[in-house]
Design a protein around this motif. Sequence first.
Motif, PDB file in Angstrom:
ATOM      1  N   UNK A  56     -11.289   5.615  -1.788  1.00  0.00           N
ATOM      2  CA  UNK A  56     -12.461   4.929  -2.359  1.00  0.00           C
ATOM      3  C   UNK A  56     -12.543   3.508  -1.807  1.00  0.00           C
ATOM      4  N   UNK A  57     -11.410   2.817  -1.776  1.00  0.00           N
ATOM      5  CA  UNK A  57     -11.414   1.410  -1.343  1.00  0.00           C
ATOM      6  C   UNK A  57     -11.854   1.277   0.111  1.00  0.00           C
ATOM      7  N   UNK A  85       1.115   5.103 -12.645  1.00  0.00           N
ATOM      8  CA  UNK A  85      -0.281   4.996 -12.211  1.00  0.00           C
ATOM      9  C   UNK A  85      -0.398   4.223 -10.893  1.00  0.00           C
ATOM     10  N   UNK A  86      -1.580   4.266 -10.264  1.00  0.00           N
ATOM     11  CA  UNK A  86      -1.766   3.599  -8.970  1.00  0.00           C
ATOM     12  C   UNK A  86      -1.714   2.075  -9.109  1.00  0.00           C
ATOM     13  N   UNK A  87      -1.319   1.395  -8.040  1.00  0.00           N
ATOM     14  CA  UNK A  87      -1.311  -0.070  -8.036  1.00  0.00           C
ATOM     15  C   UNK A  87      -2.683  -0.542  -7.548  1.00  0.00           C
ATOM     16  N   UNK A  88      -3.619  -0.592  -8.495  1.00  0.00           N
ATOM     17  CA  UNK A  88      -5.032  -0.795  -8.163  1.00  0.00           C
ATOM     18  C   UNK A  88      -5.265  -2.117  -7.434  1.00  0.00           C
ATOM     19  N   UNK A  89      -4.697  -3.198  -7.966  1.00  0.00           N
ATOM     20  CA  UNK A  89      -4.965  -4.517  -7.374  1.00  0.00           C
ATOM     21  C   UNK A  89      -4.503  -4.596  -5.925  1.00  0.00           C
ATOM     22  N   UNK A  90      -3.320  -4.052  -5.622  1.00  0.00           N
ATOM     23  CA  UNK A  90      -2.834  -4.211  -4.248  1.00  0.00           C
ATOM     24  C   UNK A  90      -3.607  -3.310  -3.277  1.00  0.00           C
ATOM     25  N   UNK A  91      -4.113  -2.175  -3.748  1.00  0.00           N
ATOM     26  CA  UNK A  91      -4.972  -1.352  -2.880  1.00  0.00           C
ATOM     27  C   UNK A  91      -6.296  -2.082  -2.620  1.00  0.00           C
ATOM     28  N   UNK A  92      -6.900  -2.608  -3.700  1.00  0.00           N
ATOM     29  CA  UNK A  92      -8.206  -3.252  -3.549  1.00  0.00           C
ATOM     30  C   UNK A  92      -8.122  -4.530  -2.715  1.00  0.00           C
ATOM     31  N   UNK A  93      -6.954  -5.187  -2.738  1.00  0.00           N
ATOM     32  CA  UNK A  93      -6.798  -6.428  -1.960  1.00  0.00           C
ATOM     33  C   UNK A  93      -7.078  -6.174  -0.474  1.00  0.00           C
ATOM     34  N   UNK A  94      -6.905  -4.926  -0.027  1.00  0.00           N
ATOM     35  CA  UNK A  94      -7.132  -4.611   1.392  1.00  0.00           C
ATOM     36  C   UNK A  94      -8.557  -4.136   1.672  1.00  0.00           C
ATOM     37  N   UNK A  95      -9.366  -3.991   0.597  1.00  0.00           N
ATOM     38  CA  UNK A  95     -10.736  -3.501   0.796  1.00  0.00           C
ATOM     39  C   UNK A  95     -11.606  -4.596   1.400  1.00  0.00           C
ATOM     40  N   UNK A  96     -12.378  -4.274   2.483  1.00  0.00           N
ATOM     41  CA  UNK A  96     -13.255  -5.286   3.058  1.00  0.00           C
ATOM     42  C   UNK A  96     -14.455  -5.614   2.164  1.00  0.00           C
TER      43      UNK A  96
END
Length: 366
Positions: free
Chosen positions: A178-179, A203-214
């Motif tokens: 998604x990200x 659960x997923x580490x949402x913040x660290x995944x989203x940190x890489x989203x452009x």
Amino acid sequence: MVSSIPNARIQAITFPPPPSSPETLSGPAPEIARMNLNEAPGAPSPLVLGAIADALTDINRYPDHDCTALAGIISGRTGVPVDRLSFGNGSGEILVALAMMAINEGDDAIMPSPTFPTCAKGVQIAGGNIINVPLRSDGSNDVDAMLAAMTSRTRLFYLCTPNNPTGGILSQQALIKAATQVPQNCLLVVDEAYFEFAQVEGGPDVLSVLAKRPGPWVVTRSFSKAYCLAGLRVGYSMSSDAEINAGLWRLRPNFNIGRVSLAAAAAAMQDDAYLNETLRNTIAERQQLAAQLSRLDFEEFPSFANFLTVRCPAKARTLHKALAQRNIQVVPLAWPDEQGSLRITVDTPENNARLVEALEEILDAL
Ligand SMILES: *Cc1c(COP(=O)(O)O)cnc(C)c1O
């Protein structure tokens, strides 16, 4: 008939208010088991109660609109700078605001179904279209199907993990997908109202995944569930950038979080021992409740929150009604099939046992 509400979009809003639970001045009726709102069954930490008492001396003064103390604590915990944090009178208020910010009239919003309805209410206020995408069979958001449902006018993509009303979480891989695949012209929202529960259960580490989203994103969290503060109404959000965050601040009503609520939320975040005890007790109680219900032929969906959703051996609506007659409130779902399921908030050991006993009697009498 001509409506006396001038705004056609407001006339057309279809989302119902929360279930009514009238109270006297002495508080919730003790004979009613409130297992329908995913509240915590017990009081917040003694540290929180002390902070509330201290805050009372200044309630003649407006609260700190910047939420300075609370923002500092959240920033310290999450690593998200203060200029990317916003605050709501419950995270629901933020979910409405971010839909209003993301959506122009006629735009599309992708939502899992069923899910928490408040973000979709914001889409209706903004005049957008809601595209509902069925959940996976385990009760988690179906990211592949949601991505496939995107249109050229999709400007909001809402994920909920753990998902309310089913309890399922996103896998780390689904979240990464998604990200990376939600385009940059679309706001990716992740509702983490049950973050604290999911965090201790893999659960997923949402913040660290989203940190890489452009592209742009917003994560919302709540003090209503794991922190036992539903009655004080505090939620917060973390955004991808200061500009998105400034948009949320423009929509924020002035002084929307009371002084007592701010003090309570800040104290709650500083009592990890109490939080961990709440999480441990809730999860143990949930597992016990699931075991008891499976003995009665209910089947649990994997839950990573403070509630349990179960497939029923009889029609969910029938069971819901019979429970309500015994002053036990739960939520019937028209999912995943016609039989439906029940969403049950994990409550005190006494109320959980009362629910199991009632269901046993109800099923016997059918
Ligand atoms: C409870 C809940 C919220 C909102 O809670 P607030 O009390 O408004 O902070 C948001 N999302 C989900 C999925 C919830 O279950």
